[in-house]
Design a protein around this motif. Structure first.
Motif, PDB file in Angstrom:
ATOM      1  N   TRP A 285     -16.383  -7.182 -10.488  1.00  0.00           N
ATOM      2  CA  TRP A 285     -17.651  -7.053  -9.771  1.00  0.00           C
ATOM      3  C   TRP A 285     -17.564  -7.673  -8.381  1.00  0.00           C
ATOM      4  CZ3 TRP A 285     -20.960  -8.982 -14.481  1.00  0.00           C
ATOM      5  CH2 TRP A 285     -21.080  -7.941 -15.411  1.00  0.00           C
ATOM      6  N   GLY A 286     -16.473  -8.358  -8.094  1.00  0.00           N
ATOM      7  CA  GLY A 286     -16.317  -8.966  -6.782  1.00  0.00           C
ATOM      8  C   GLY A 286     -16.975 -10.331  -6.701  1.00  0.00           C
ATOM      9  N   VAL A 287     -17.048 -10.866  -5.488  1.00  0.00           N
ATOM     10  CA  VAL A 287     -17.483 -12.247  -5.287  1.00  0.00           C
ATOM     11  C   VAL A 287     -18.754 -12.361  -4.460  1.00  0.00           C
ATOM     12  CG1 VAL A 287     -15.121 -13.107  -5.470  1.00  0.00           C
ATOM     13  CG2 VAL A 287     -16.008 -12.471  -3.222  1.00  0.00           C
ATOM     14  N   SER A 288     -19.409 -11.247  -4.167  1.00  0.00           N
ATOM     15  CA  SER A 288     -20.426 -11.282  -3.117  1.00  0.00           C
ATOM     16  C   SER A 288     -21.842 -10.902  -3.520  1.00  0.00           C
ATOM     17  CB  SER A 288     -19.962 -10.404  -1.950  1.00  0.00           C
ATOM     18  OG  SER A 288     -18.777 -10.919  -1.376  1.00  0.00           O
ATOM     19  N   HIS A 289     -22.113 -10.744  -4.812  1.00  0.00           N
ATOM     20  CA  HIS A 289     -23.498 -10.496  -5.216  1.00  0.00           C
ATOM     21  C   HIS A 289     -24.431 -11.591  -4.689  1.00  0.00           C
ATOM     22  CE1 HIS A 289     -22.751  -7.315  -8.322  1.00  0.00           C
ATOM     23  NE2 HIS A 289     -24.030  -7.068  -8.103  1.00  0.00           N
TER      24      HIS A 289
END
Length: 336
Positions: A285-289
């Protein structure tokens, strides 16, 4: 003054929204919503807030300032439009909608300006994505000559069996391209410019006994500035490999492999490291939500629409549905 928030849809991806809200100064979670009684009860117990089986009941009873929509794809546009029409600000997970018609509906609802809305293309907030966009926009690298991207991931039959909507046109609006690779499609068009033509194909190479949608896809896109990009993605890989995205310019090659490496024609090499996340969410999901959500809340009083708007998010939806149209010409369900 606190900004009140509610989460609609308490499935997998909601975890990063709950995390972001817990860290956000001035935001207070006041309600949760889910049609599944067990998930709803678990969320109510975990966060100590009232729960509702449908979003309209939640809005009528609590009147939150912001809702986070983490439902299955086929509910994104309808729930978001309902909230906007009632003056409630919205953060909605990708994709914008499961069909082009629903996507256009949400673009229209957003244009009425009754409330603000963001679509979760959080990878635009990655340190590497921001650096690539800044370099390409500055003009210092000269003309952009082309790009390529890959998403080589793995999903099992169990992944779809646990959430059956994911493997259907009606529930998911598509497969790999709508649920996994859409972030990379979005980055390609954001970095390279609007796509004016696309030629591609989608197929089911690995999970045909489990899903009715695609698990593999490829396309070549022509961008408004004259550059070309090539894209390939599959869920038949042995593991979730790092997404790759390469951009070739007159004066440098930008290569994304987790971190960003910029190799200049004069021999210089710069490396932009990606941030590391302590989130409990899944790594892909990545690191930037958290950054996107924090930025949205900070702009609630701005007169202008949020920069990742439904109109902006519609661009990736149109690209994907064009590939589906070419791949399934006899099936209106893929593009409607």
């Amino acid at each position: 003054m606190s900004t009140t928030a509610a989460v609609i849809g308490c499935g997998d991806v909601s975890s990063v929204h709950f995390e972001a809200l817990a860290k956000l100064d001035g935001a207070t979670l006041v309600a949760v919503c889910d049609a599944d009684p067990q998930r709803l009860a678990a969320a109510m117990d975990a966060y100590g807030v009232p729960g509702f089986a449908d979003h309209l009941s939640l809005i009528d009873a609590v009147g939150p300032d912001v809702v986070h929509i983490c439902t299955p794809h086929d509910q994104h546009a309808s729930v978001a439009a309902d909230c906007l029409e009632r003056g409630v600000n919205v953060i909605v997970e990708k994709p914008l909608a499961h069909t082009l018609a629903e996507g256009a509906r949400l673009v229209k609802a957003a244009s009425a300006g009754r409330a603000k809305i963001a679509v979760c293309f959080q990878n635009r907030y990655n340190a590497t994505s921001q650096a690539m966009h800044a370099l390409l926009s500055s003009g210092e690298l000269g003309a952009v000559e082309g790009a390529s991207a890959t998403v080589l991931w793995q999903r099992s039959a169990e992944y779809y069996q646990n959430r059956p909507w994911r493997g259907t046109w009606a529930g998911g609006g598509g497969g790999l391209m709508m649920n996994q690779a859409i972030h990379t499609v979005d980055l390609l068009q954001w970095l390279m410019g609007d796509v004016v033509a696309v030629s591609g194909s989608a197929s089911t190479r690995f999970l045909g006994g489990t899903i009715e949608v695609e698990d593999t896809a490829e396309f070549v896109a022509e961008h408004a500035g004259g550059a070309r990009s090539a894209f390939y993605a599959t869920l038949a890989n042995a593991y979730n490999a790092p997404v790759t995205l390469d951009v070739v310019t007159e004066k440098a090659v930008l290569s994304l492999r987790g971190d960003l490496t910029v190799t200049y024609v004069d021999g210089r090499v710069d490396v932009v490291p990606e941030r590391r996340s302590d989130s409990g969410g899944r790594s892909y999901w990545g690191v930037s939500h958290e950054l996107l959500i924090k930025d949205f809340y900070s702009r609630l009083e701005d007169a202008d629409p949020f920069w990742i708007s439904p109109a902006e998010a519609e661009k990736s939806l149109v690209i994907i549905k064009d590939v589906y149209r070419q791949s399934y010409p006899e099936s209106a369900a893929t593009v409607s």
